[in-house]
Design a protein around this motif. Sequence first.
Motif, PDB file in Angstrom:
ATOM      1  N   TYR A   8     -11.326   4.902   5.696  1.00 51.66           N
ATOM      2  CA  TYR A   8     -11.852   4.878   4.334  1.00 51.66           C
ATOM      3  C   TYR A   8     -13.368   4.839   4.460  1.00 51.66           C
ATOM      4  O   TYR A   8     -13.903   4.020   5.213  1.00 51.66           O
ATOM      5  CB  TYR A   8     -11.447   3.599   3.598  1.00 51.66           C
ATOM      6  CG  TYR A   8      -9.983   3.341   3.407  1.00 51.66           C
ATOM      7  CD1 TYR A   8      -9.396   3.493   2.155  1.00 51.66           C
ATOM      8  CD2 TYR A   8      -9.189   2.893   4.451  1.00 51.66           C
ATOM      9  CE1 TYR A   8      -8.053   3.210   1.956  1.00 51.66           C
ATOM     10  CE2 TYR A   8      -7.849   2.611   4.257  1.00 51.66           C
ATOM     11  CZ  TYR A   8      -7.296   2.772   3.009  1.00 51.66           C
ATOM     12  OH  TYR A   8      -5.967   2.478   2.818  1.00 51.66           O
ATOM     13  N   ALA A  74       3.425   5.806  -0.401  1.00 46.45           N
ATOM     14  CA  ALA A  74       3.111   6.457  -1.678  1.00 46.45           C
ATOM     15  C   ALA A  74       4.025   6.002  -2.803  1.00 46.45           C
ATOM     16  O   ALA A  74       3.679   6.146  -3.981  1.00 46.45           O
ATOM     17  CB  ALA A  74       3.192   7.974  -1.527  1.00 46.45           C
ATOM     18  N   HIS A  80      -0.457   1.369  -4.986  1.00 50.62           N
ATOM     19  CA  HIS A  80      -1.164   2.021  -6.099  1.00 50.62           C
ATOM     20  C   HIS A  80      -2.116   1.053  -6.801  1.00 50.62           C
ATOM     21  O   HIS A  80      -3.212   1.443  -7.213  1.00 50.62           O
ATOM     22  CB  HIS A  80      -0.168   2.657  -7.068  1.00 50.62           C
ATOM     23  CG  HIS A  80       0.476   3.870  -6.473  1.00 50.62           C
ATOM     24  ND1 HIS A  80      -0.158   5.077  -6.400  1.00 50.62           N
ATOM     25  CD2 HIS A  80       1.679   4.028  -5.869  1.00 50.62           C
ATOM     26  CE1 HIS A  80       0.620   5.948  -5.792  1.00 50.62           C
ATOM     27  NE2 HIS A  80       1.736   5.336  -5.459  1.00 50.62           N
ATOM     28  N   GLU A  83      -5.103   0.792  -4.474  1.00 53.74           N
ATOM     29  CA  GLU A  83      -5.905   2.019  -4.539  1.00 53.74           C
ATOM     30  C   GLU A  83      -6.747   2.059  -5.814  1.00 53.74           C
ATOM     31  O   GLU A  83      -7.912   2.448  -5.781  1.00 53.74           O
ATOM     32  CB  GLU A  83      -4.992   3.250  -4.477  1.00 53.74           C
ATOM     33  CG  GLU A  83      -4.338   3.460  -3.138  1.00 53.74           C
ATOM     34  CD  GLU A  83      -5.311   3.883  -2.053  1.00 53.74           C
ATOM     35  OE1 GLU A  83      -6.301   4.575  -2.367  1.00 53.74           O
ATOM     36  OE2 GLU A  83      -5.089   3.521  -0.891  1.00 53.74           O
ATOM     37  N   ARG A  94     -10.959  10.212  -3.967  1.00 52.48           N
ATOM     38  CA  ARG A  94      -9.715  10.804  -3.463  1.00 52.48           C
ATOM     39  C   ARG A  94      -8.643  10.649  -4.520  1.00 52.48           C
ATOM     40  O   ARG A  94      -8.685   9.730  -5.337  1.00 52.48           O
ATOM     41  CB  ARG A  94      -9.295  10.155  -2.161  1.00 52.48           C
ATOM     42  CG  ARG A  94      -9.090   8.672  -2.326  1.00 52.48           C
ATOM     43  CD  ARG A  94      -8.682   8.058  -1.032  1.00 52.48           C
ATOM     44  NE  ARG A  94      -8.188   6.739  -1.311  1.00 52.48           N
ATOM     45  CZ  ARG A  94      -8.439   5.686  -0.595  1.00 52.48           C
ATOM     46  NH1 ARG A  94      -9.184   5.807   0.459  1.00 52.48           N
ATOM     47  NH2 ARG A  94      -7.942   4.524  -0.910  1.00 52.48           N
ATOM     48  N   ASP A  95      -7.700  11.557  -4.468  1.00 53.38           N
ATOM     49  CA  ASP A  95      -6.604  11.535  -5.435  1.00 53.38           C
ATOM     50  C   ASP A  95      -5.387  10.907  -4.771  1.00 53.38           C
ATOM     51  O   ASP A  95      -4.852  11.443  -3.811  1.00 53.38           O
ATOM     52  CB  ASP A  95      -6.288  12.959  -5.890  1.00 53.38           C
ATOM     53  CG  ASP A  95      -5.151  13.018  -6.887  1.00 53.38           C
ATOM     54  OD1 ASP A  95      -4.715  11.959  -7.391  1.00 53.38           O
ATOM     55  OD2 ASP A  95      -4.690  14.131  -7.171  1.00 53.38           O
ATOM     56  N   THR A  96      -4.979   9.751  -5.283  1.00 55.83           N
ATOM     57  CA  THR A  96      -3.769   9.101  -4.783  1.00 55.83           C
ATOM     58  C   THR A  96      -2.813   8.818  -5.947  1.00 55.83           C
ATOM     59  O   THR A  96      -1.976   7.941  -5.867  1.00 55.83           O
ATOM     60  CB  THR A  96      -4.114   7.784  -4.048  1.00 55.83           C
ATOM     61  OG1 THR A  96      -4.835   6.935  -4.937  1.00 55.83           O
ATOM     62  CG2 THR A  96      -4.934   8.035  -2.802  1.00 55.83           C
ATOM     63  N   SER A  97      -2.967   9.592  -7.016  1.00 52.18           N
ATOM     64  CA  SER A  97      -2.228   9.331  -8.254  1.00 52.18           C
ATOM     65  C   SER A  97      -0.745   9.694  -8.183  1.00 52.18           C
ATOM     66  O   SER A  97       0.046   9.158  -8.944  1.00 52.18           O
ATOM     67  CB  SER A  97      -2.885  10.080  -9.416  1.00 52.18           C
ATOM     68  OG  SER A  97      -2.872  11.468  -9.164  1.00 52.18           O
ATOM     69  N   PHE A 102      -1.062  11.262  -2.598  1.00 56.02           N
ATOM     70  CA  PHE A 102      -1.246  10.144  -1.683  1.00 56.02           C
ATOM     71  C   PHE A 102      -0.912  10.575  -0.255  1.00 56.02           C
ATOM     72  O   PHE A 102      -1.660  10.284   0.676  1.00 56.02           O
ATOM     73  CB  PHE A 102      -0.379   8.950  -2.094  1.00 56.02           C
ATOM     74  CG  PHE A 102      -0.590   7.758  -1.206  1.00 56.02           C
ATOM     75  CD1 PHE A 102      -1.531   6.805  -1.533  1.00 56.02           C
ATOM     76  CD2 PHE A 102       0.140   7.595  -0.037  1.00 56.02           C
ATOM     77  CE1 PHE A 102      -1.751   5.702  -0.706  1.00 56.02           C
ATOM     78  CE2 PHE A 102      -0.067   6.508   0.792  1.00 56.02           C
ATOM     79  CZ  PHE A 102      -1.017   5.552   0.457  1.00 56.02           C
ATOM     80  N   TYR A 105      -3.711  12.673   1.182  1.00 56.73           N
ATOM     81  CA  TYR A 105      -4.852  11.858   1.600  1.00 56.73           C
ATOM     82  C   TYR A 105      -4.515  11.108   2.890  1.00 56.73           C
ATOM     83  O   TYR A 105      -5.320  11.056   3.814  1.00 56.73           O
ATOM     84  CB  TYR A 105      -5.266  10.842   0.526  1.00 56.73           C
ATOM     85  CG  TYR A 105      -6.294   9.891   1.089  1.00 56.73           C
ATOM     86  CD1 TYR A 105      -7.602  10.313   1.283  1.00 56.73           C
ATOM     87  CD2 TYR A 105      -5.929   8.629   1.522  1.00 56.73           C
ATOM     88  CE1 TYR A 105      -8.527   9.480   1.878  1.00 56.73           C
ATOM     89  CE2 TYR A 105      -6.855   7.788   2.121  1.00 56.73           C
ATOM     90  CZ  TYR A 105      -8.151   8.221   2.292  1.00 56.73           C
ATOM     91  OH  TYR A 105      -9.054   7.398   2.896  1.00 56.73           O
ATOM     92  N   PHE A 106      -3.342  10.556   2.964  1.00 60.57           N
ATOM     93  CA  PHE A 106      -2.897   9.801   4.135  1.00 60.57           C
ATOM     94  C   PHE A 106      -2.999  10.677   5.386  1.00 60.57           C
ATOM     95  O   PHE A 106      -3.518  10.252   6.415  1.00 60.57           O
ATOM     96  CB  PHE A 106      -1.457   9.338   3.887  1.00 60.57           C
ATOM     97  CG  PHE A 106      -0.995   8.206   4.748  1.00 60.57           C
ATOM     98  CD1 PHE A 106      -1.320   6.894   4.432  1.00 60.57           C
ATOM     99  CD2 PHE A 106      -0.191   8.437   5.850  1.00 60.57           C
ATOM    100  CE1 PHE A 106      -0.878   5.829   5.209  1.00 60.57           C
ATOM    101  CE2 PHE A 106       0.265   7.386   6.633  1.00 60.57           C
ATOM    102  CZ  PHE A 106      -0.077   6.083   6.311  1.00 60.57           C
TER     103      PHE A 106
END
Length: 126
Positions: A8, A74, A80, A83, A94-97, A102, A105-106
């Motif tokens: 990160y 995820a 969530h 995040e 970053r998009d983890t929605s 997720f 990104y991982f």
Amino acid sequence: MPYAAITYRVKPGHEDEIAEIFSQFTRVDTPDYKGDDGAAAGRLLGTGVFIKDDVMVRVIHYEGDFAAVGRHMATQKGVHILEEKLQKYLAEERDTSSPAAFAQYFRNATMRSIAQLTVDSHPAGA
């Protein structure tokens, strides 16, 4: 049993705020995770989170299919929430929605492993 590390990029100077967020983390509902086919794919054995200046690293100790770890994480509510709270401290958005975002990104944030040594693989034996 392998380890993986997720990076990160964070805004420096917020180590204490980020540590507070992680201190409230809700752990996964089960350490056991499944593959795409629904069959057992592995187990989370432990994690550690480290921070220094603008770099934070989450180390994951696991057994089984690492790709399934990201899919499992995820789906976890606590992940969530974490995040969402971290967003304002991240240097890179970053998009983890969604589970797919997720997992992407991982995959992208996983560091290349160049060495993993254990007592089991020591030449002198265990």
